[in-house]
Design a protein around this motif. Sequence first.
Motif, PDB file in Angstrom:
ATOM      1  N   LYS A 170     124.097  -2.262  13.922  1.00  0.00           N
ATOM      2  CA  LYS A 170     124.636  -1.218  12.674  1.00  0.00           C
ATOM      3  C   LYS A 170     125.104  -0.116  12.953  1.00  0.00           C
ATOM      4  O   LYS A 170     124.888   0.556  14.045  1.00  0.00           O
ATOM      5  N   ARG A 174     125.493 -11.870   2.639  1.00  0.00           N
ATOM      6  CA  ARG A 174     126.219 -13.375   2.675  1.00  0.00           C
ATOM      7  C   ARG A 174     125.660 -14.530   1.691  1.00  0.00           C
ATOM      8  O   ARG A 174     126.454 -15.233   1.333  1.00  0.00           O
ATOM      9  N   ARG A 211     116.101  -6.574  13.712  1.00  0.00           N
ATOM     10  CA  ARG A 211     116.500  -5.453  13.591  1.00  0.00           C
ATOM     11  C   ARG A 211     116.221  -4.475  14.733  1.00  0.00           C
ATOM     12  O   ARG A 211     117.196  -3.529  15.197  1.00  0.00           O
ATOM     13  N   MET A 258     118.655  -5.719  17.699  1.00  0.00           N
ATOM     14  CA  MET A 258     120.248  -5.029  17.674  1.00  0.00           C
ATOM     15  C   MET A 258     120.307  -3.668  18.146  1.00  0.00           C
ATOM     16  O   MET A 258     121.479  -3.175  18.644  1.00  0.00           O
ATOM     17  N   MET A 260     127.091 -12.878  21.889  1.00  0.00           N
ATOM     18  CA  MET A 260     126.128 -12.245  21.313  1.00  0.00           C
ATOM     19  C   MET A 260     125.103 -11.970  22.137  1.00  0.00           C
ATOM     20  O   MET A 260     124.139 -10.936  22.576  1.00  0.00           O
TER      21      MET A 260
HETATM   22  C1  DP6 Z   1     121.436 -12.736  14.652  1.00  0.00           C
HETATM   23  O1  DP6 Z   1     120.084  -9.455   8.817  1.00  0.00           O
HETATM   24  O2  DP6 Z   1     117.880 -10.042   9.882  1.00  0.00           O
HETATM   25  O3  DP6 Z   1     120.798 -13.599  12.415  1.00  0.00           O
HETATM   26  O4  DP6 Z   1     119.945  -6.271   8.775  1.00  0.00           O
HETATM   27  O5  DP6 Z   1     118.183  -5.437  10.208  1.00  0.00           O
HETATM   28  O6  DP6 Z   1     117.662  -7.024   8.224  1.00  0.00           O
HETATM   29  P1  DP6 Z   1     118.758  -6.556   9.242  1.00  0.00           P
HETATM   30  O7  DP6 Z   1     118.896  -7.932  10.238  1.00  0.00           O
HETATM   31  P2  DP6 Z   1     119.257  -9.474   9.883  1.00  0.00           P
HETATM   32  O8  DP6 Z   1     120.001  -9.824  11.429  1.00  0.00           O
HETATM   33  C2  DP6 Z   1     120.693 -11.129  11.357  1.00  0.00           C
HETATM   34  C3  DP6 Z   1     121.111 -11.025  12.814  1.00  0.00           C
HETATM   35  C4  DP6 Z   1     121.648 -12.445  13.309  1.00  0.00           C
HETATM   36  C5  DP6 Z   1     123.050 -12.828  13.028  1.00  0.00           C
HETATM   37  C6  DP6 Z   1     123.482 -12.949  11.712  1.00  0.00           C
HETATM   38  O9  DP6 Z   1     122.752 -13.552  10.849  1.00  0.00           O
HETATM   39  O10 DP6 Z   1     124.592 -12.641  11.509  1.00  0.00           O
END
Ligand code: DP6
Length: 323
Positions: free
Chosen positions: A21, A144, A191, A194, A241
């Motif tokens: 983020k 999405r 969360r 990342m 990733m």
């Molecule tokens: C690896 O949407 O769960 O699935 O925004 O902090 O709630 P927050 O995170 P989140 O992250 C998803 C990360 C992922 C990749 C993706 O779905 O794009």
Amino acid sequence: MANRGKARAHANIALIKYWGKKDDELVLPMNSSLSLTLDAFYTETEVIFNKDIDRDYFYLNGDIQNEAATNRVTRFLNLFRSTAKMNIPAIIKSTNYVPTAAGLASSASGFAALAAAANIASGLNLDHRELSIYARQGSGSATRSIYGGFVEWQKGTGGDDSYAIPIDDAKWDIGMVIVIVNPEKKTVSSRAGMKRTVSTSPFYKGWLESAEEDLKQIKIAIKRRDIEQVGQIAESNSFKMHATMLGAKPPLLYWEPESIMVMEIVRELRNQGILCYLTMDAGPNVKIICKLSEGRIIKRKLEKIFKSKQIIVTGPGPGIVAL
Ligand code: DP6
């Protein structure tokens, strides 16, 4: 005001991942992402505003939730309450529909369904674009899940232009085989994972550069309905990733031995001429991108190692619907 609203939203799996983020509060992503909404996994949520209760009450699968989970829902509903200029508590009843205790990302379908239900209950009547902006603030990937099929989340420049757009309805021969390696809740959330990656991984810069190009190329491949290209780009993007995570301090490794066993099977299947590619998120479960019509062959192969109920074949799913 309607007071009450109920909606369904389906989960999505990213083919170009959102990882990192630039604004934690507004949930603005460092890079744009692209996903496929899935038919087999969804959440149904009802929001009932009630001025006779003292605070929000949040039930998930019939169980009253603790303070932390309720607070996250309260903060999210406050976005709707403040726009609608009302300060009424709500009862929130949410049910996750998954074929097994899948432990699959439910925050995407969860916050998209909550946004859609709150939209009805608050009488705001926001359109899909605005709902996508609201859902984003609950959980990034929920942005999405407002739409079905292939969906792009455009990172934008600020809170008002970071939202999803539908790319292709995916009404062609494409699907996923989900392998539930371990249904337990992950130890490090997306969360937190990342955040750690962005602040400590020396590979993060490279990720950002290549994610941009991957997104461009996969959109071309989707338009051509070229599963081989879609799969190759998605698989490579997922590994990149995970490479950024391995570079974090301390390192993040979400894989389990069975995850690698699935990787081997995917490779074998490909050698046999079956188009299939894998993608993984912040957990050990593996998602295989394939022709939907070949999902059963892939499942049969996986059944040599995994139980039938650990393997779910699913086609593309729709966007949010009011119930
Ligand atoms: C690896 O949407 O769960 O699935 O925004 O902090 O709630 P927050 O995170 P989140 O992250 C998803 C990360 C992922 C990749 C993706 O779905 O794009």
